[in-house]
Design an enzyme around this catalytic site. Structure first.
Site, PDB file in Angstrom:
ATOM      1  N   ARG A 169       0.775  -1.267  -0.103  1.00 33.19           N
ATOM      2  CA  ARG A 169      -0.088   0.007  -0.034  1.00 33.19           C
ATOM      3  C   ARG A 169       0.851   1.306   0.047  1.00 33.19           C
ATOM      4  NH1 ARG A 169      -3.978  -2.558   3.718  1.00 33.19           N
ATOM      5  NH2 ARG A 169      -2.783  -1.426   5.374  1.00 33.19           N
ATOM      6  N   GLY A 193      -0.739  -8.220  11.004  1.00 26.77           N
ATOM      7  CA  GLY A 193      -0.866  -9.499  11.635  1.00 26.77           C
ATOM      8  C   GLY A 193      -1.740  -9.950  12.853  1.00 26.77           C
ATOM      9  N   ASP A 210     -12.400  -3.038  17.477  1.00 25.84           N
ATOM     10  CA  ASP A 210     -11.462  -2.893  16.300  1.00 25.84           C
ATOM     11  C   ASP A 210     -11.504  -1.554  15.813  1.00 25.84           C
ATOM     12  OD1 ASP A 210      -9.557  -3.516  14.073  1.00 25.84           O
ATOM     13  OD2 ASP A 210     -11.571  -3.949  12.692  1.00 25.84           O
ATOM     14  N   HIS A 248     -12.101 -13.935  -1.479  1.00 28.09           N
ATOM     15  CA  HIS A 248     -13.163 -14.208  -2.351  1.00 28.09           C
ATOM     16  C   HIS A 248     -14.762 -13.746  -2.025  1.00 28.09           C
ATOM     17  CE1 HIS A 248     -10.570 -16.631  -4.739  1.00 28.09           C
ATOM     18  NE2 HIS A 248      -9.841 -16.933  -3.587  1.00 28.09           N
TER      19      HIS A 248
END
Length: 685
Positions: free
Chosen positions: A116, A176, A300, A604
């Site tokens: 990025r 991570g 989060d 996906h």
């Protein structure tokens, strides 16, 4: 935290913009604000802007990187770690370097996040890789000068974010913690040799092993239980900012590992330095101050988003300030010298807190938002945040921040297995420590997104422009020409009047434009460059979701009078496939559903509905053939294209996945036109 007196409303310091800088050498631009003092392209002539040249990107994987431009050369990254140098005026390729990350990244490729950002300093290009290397290339030749491994052997850290450069040093963080028990840190290296100069850990480790410094000893007092067994989290996976006035590097720190504080730190605690801005001495890495946006964070709501620097007048006194819009829905203005909060205001409706107490700097929390006693809670914002990785920018002439904004909620509840039985699934899935929403519990309003212009001096909205889809606004860059450049999920790249939000120019990019644009001058001419391509894992609520197989990733470059044209967009449809002779077995579908959620959905798409990052498997002929499917998953046939290898999967587990994909394909084929079938987004870094 120290107490401070409330301050009167702010007034922006009127300042003469700096002399034009022809280069854009790092993620934050010339001044860390994603702002350029160039004005050759301006509100009066932007209608004459045209495509000067473009470069197709066919490296596999996503490319959400911001390019950089130095002395007539544009450098850009794509895929897992491809770096290219091209002539800024023509797009002619000068060199290409492939770090061949796919050969060594292993399970880290399962994170789905491509590179990025890159940085330039003193004749070298710096970038990180998914397998944890920091690499320096000769900017003229593309040949490696050195590479340093920034992580430990066989751990689950990876690098997706950009490095920062200053005073002969280069600093890099990592990601991570959402996938494994990780303890975050940042590391500074010598630009000439790659030798490690200092490292700062963001959360404390095992007390029995001692603490690295006084800051870690202080932080440990804010944790409970055996947090180090879970890593703690606090990765610096995205934004930082260098402040030459104080010779400090400000680091934006991520969420806890796992998200749920009741697991990682039973008994509570602020859990420093999670979700904080921490100021470090740039020469030594020593702690200077911190400001924590979410003490004891459990949603989060990390603070890894952009950090902008400017000066403001506060109570008649000039003060250096830092502006920050993390995930939690507030914009913060913080004194750069002291770390004291000056003001904070929410930019979307939030329910986790009533506001921020300026006297203490702490949020006024709603206790019910912490989903206590196993009760579910609908919390706004969602883990995507009110603002995520799409870069905001600050324009000193207008005094406005331009923020790609989202308004959406999420249901939080403890895991079904209980707090005691929860454990990380290393490298496999989001390690949230939360459970699935109970039936009937859901956000009470539809998700929306918009481009927001916000006045940080008055903490008030100036204007907004609706964006398409759930996460519709791309990264931004503003200029002294009175312009704001930003793309969107709908497929256009646009220029707005920075003061009013009026759209002045638009370009059909034929795919989503979510990366941050840059602008620079080469050979006396101003250019604007941006990478186009849909990086969405899942569907994002567009009338027509972008297709991995038919969209074309590109680097687009514009200039006044540009005459280039893109090829006609592909009109090929890729339908959902079915095998009438295949009979999905319910037990295998259920097992495949769990495996898909753990391993596959991050790329996906939720429930197999892709948003462009990777192929839609319900449309894939590979998933129709058992041998081909096994060759890709178990043998790693497509690793070079960014498809991870899952060598631990047995033949039976691979077949379970096929049963699930075939069942989902049947459901999607039988759905009525326009009906959404279990579509959703995926959080992450």
């Amino acid at each position: 935290m120290r107490r401070f007196a409330a301050l009167a409303p702010l007034a922006l310091l009127a300042a003469t913009p700096p002399a034009p800088d022809v280069n854009w050498a790092g993620y934050g631009g010339p001044d860390e604000n994603h702002y350029s003092p160039l004005a050759q392209i301006n509100a009066g002539n932007v209608k004459q802007l045209g495509l000067a040249w473009y470069k197709d990107i066919n490296d596999g994987g996503s490319a959400l990187s911001a390019p950089i431009a130095v002395d007539g050369v544009v450098y850009y990254a794509s895929g897992l770690s491809h770096i290219r140098a091209v002539d800024a005026a023509t797009g002619r390729e000068i060199w290409h370097y492939d770090a061949q990350t796919w050969k060594v990244a292993g399970h880290k490729m399962r994170g789905a996040w491509g590179i990025r950002g890159i940085a330039y300093d003193k004749g070298q290009i710096f970038f990180g890789t998914m397998d944890g290397r920091l690499i320096a290339l000769n900017a003229k030749t593309g040949r490696p000068a050195w590479q340093s491994m920034t992580i430990q052997p066989d751990d689950e850290r990876y690098i997706s974010g950009p490095p920062w450069v200053f005073r002969g040093k280069v600093i890099i963080g990592h990601g991570g913690a959402d996938f494994a028990p990780i303890r975050g840190y940042v590391t500074a290296y010598d630009q000439k040799t790659g030798k490690q100069l200092w490292r700062f850990y963001t959360v404390p480790g095992d007390p029995a092993k001692g603490f690295e410094n006084k800051a870690m000893a202080m932080a440990a007092k804010t944790w409970n239980g055996e947090w180090w067994r879970y890593g703690g989290g606090g990765t610096v996976w995205n934004a930082m900012a260098y402040d030459p006035r104080y010779n400090r590097i400000y680091i934006g720190i991520g969420n806890g590992s796992p998200w749920n504080r009741k697991i990682r730190s039973p008994g509570g605690g602020d859990n420093l330095f999670l979700c904080s801005i921490v100021a470090l001495d740039a020469d030594t890495g020593e702690y200077v101050w911190h400001y924590q946006t979410n003490p004891g964070e459990t949603w989060d709501f990390n603070s890894a988003m952009d950090i902008e620097l400017t000066d403001m007048v506060v109570n008649g006194q000039k003060r250096p300030v830092l502006m920050h819009a993390p995930k939690n829905g507030f914009v913060y203005v913080i004194d750069r010298e002291s770390g004291k909060l000056i003001s904070a205001k929410n930019i979307v409706p939030v329910n986790w807190a009533k506001g921020i107490d300026v006297a203490t700097g702490r949020p006024i929390e709603n206790p019910e938002a912490r989903y206590p006693d196993g009760k579910p809670a609908v919390v706004y914002p969602s883990p995507f945040g009110a603002h995520n990785i799409e870069a905001m920018s600050y324009n000193p002439a207008t005094g406005l921040l331009y923020i790609p904004t989202m308004d959406q909620g999420r249901v939080y509840v403890d895991p079904e297995s209980g707090l005691a039985g929860w454990r990380h699934l290393d490298g496999q899935r989001l390690s949230t420590g939360t459970g699935a929403p109970p039936p009937g519990v859901a956000p009470d309003r539809a998700a929306t997104s918009f481009l927001l212009a916000w006045n940080p001096a008055t903490q008030s909205e100036a204007w907004r422009v609706p964006m398409p889809g759930l996460r519709g606004g791309g990264g931004t860059a503003s200029t002294a020409g009175g312009l704001l450049f930003a793309g969107n999920a709908g497929g256009t790249f646009d220029a707005y009047a920075a003061a009013t939000g009026r759209k002045l120019w638009s370009f059909n990019a034929q795919t989503a434009v979510m990366a941050q644009p840059i602008t620079y001058r080469a050979h006396g001419r101003q250019y604007v460059s941006v990478i186009a391509g849909a990086r969405f894992s899942s569907a994002v609520g567009l009338p027509r979701e972008w297709n991995y197989r038919t969209q074309q990733w590109r680097l687009l470059t514009f200039a006044l009078g540009g005459k280039a044209r893109l090829p006609r967009a592909a009109q090929v449809e890729t339908p959902v496939l079915d095998d009438p002779g295949f009979a999905p077995v319910a037990s295998r579908v259920a097992a495949g559903n769990a495996a898909f959620a753990q391993r596959c959905s991050i790329c996906h798409g939720a429930a197999t509905v892709s948003g462009g990052t990777a192929p839609d498997l319900a449309q894939s002929p590979i998933a129709m053939d058992a041998a081909s499917f096994r060759a890709v998953l178990h043998e790693g046939l497509l690793r070079e294209r960014g498809m991870p290898q899952f060598e631990e999967l047995s033949d039976g587990e691979i077949e379970d996945l096929r049963h699930y994909i075939r069942q989902r394909a049947r459901e999607r084929l039988s759905a009525k036109p326009g009906q959404q079938v279990n579509r959703g987004l995926h959080e992450g870094q």
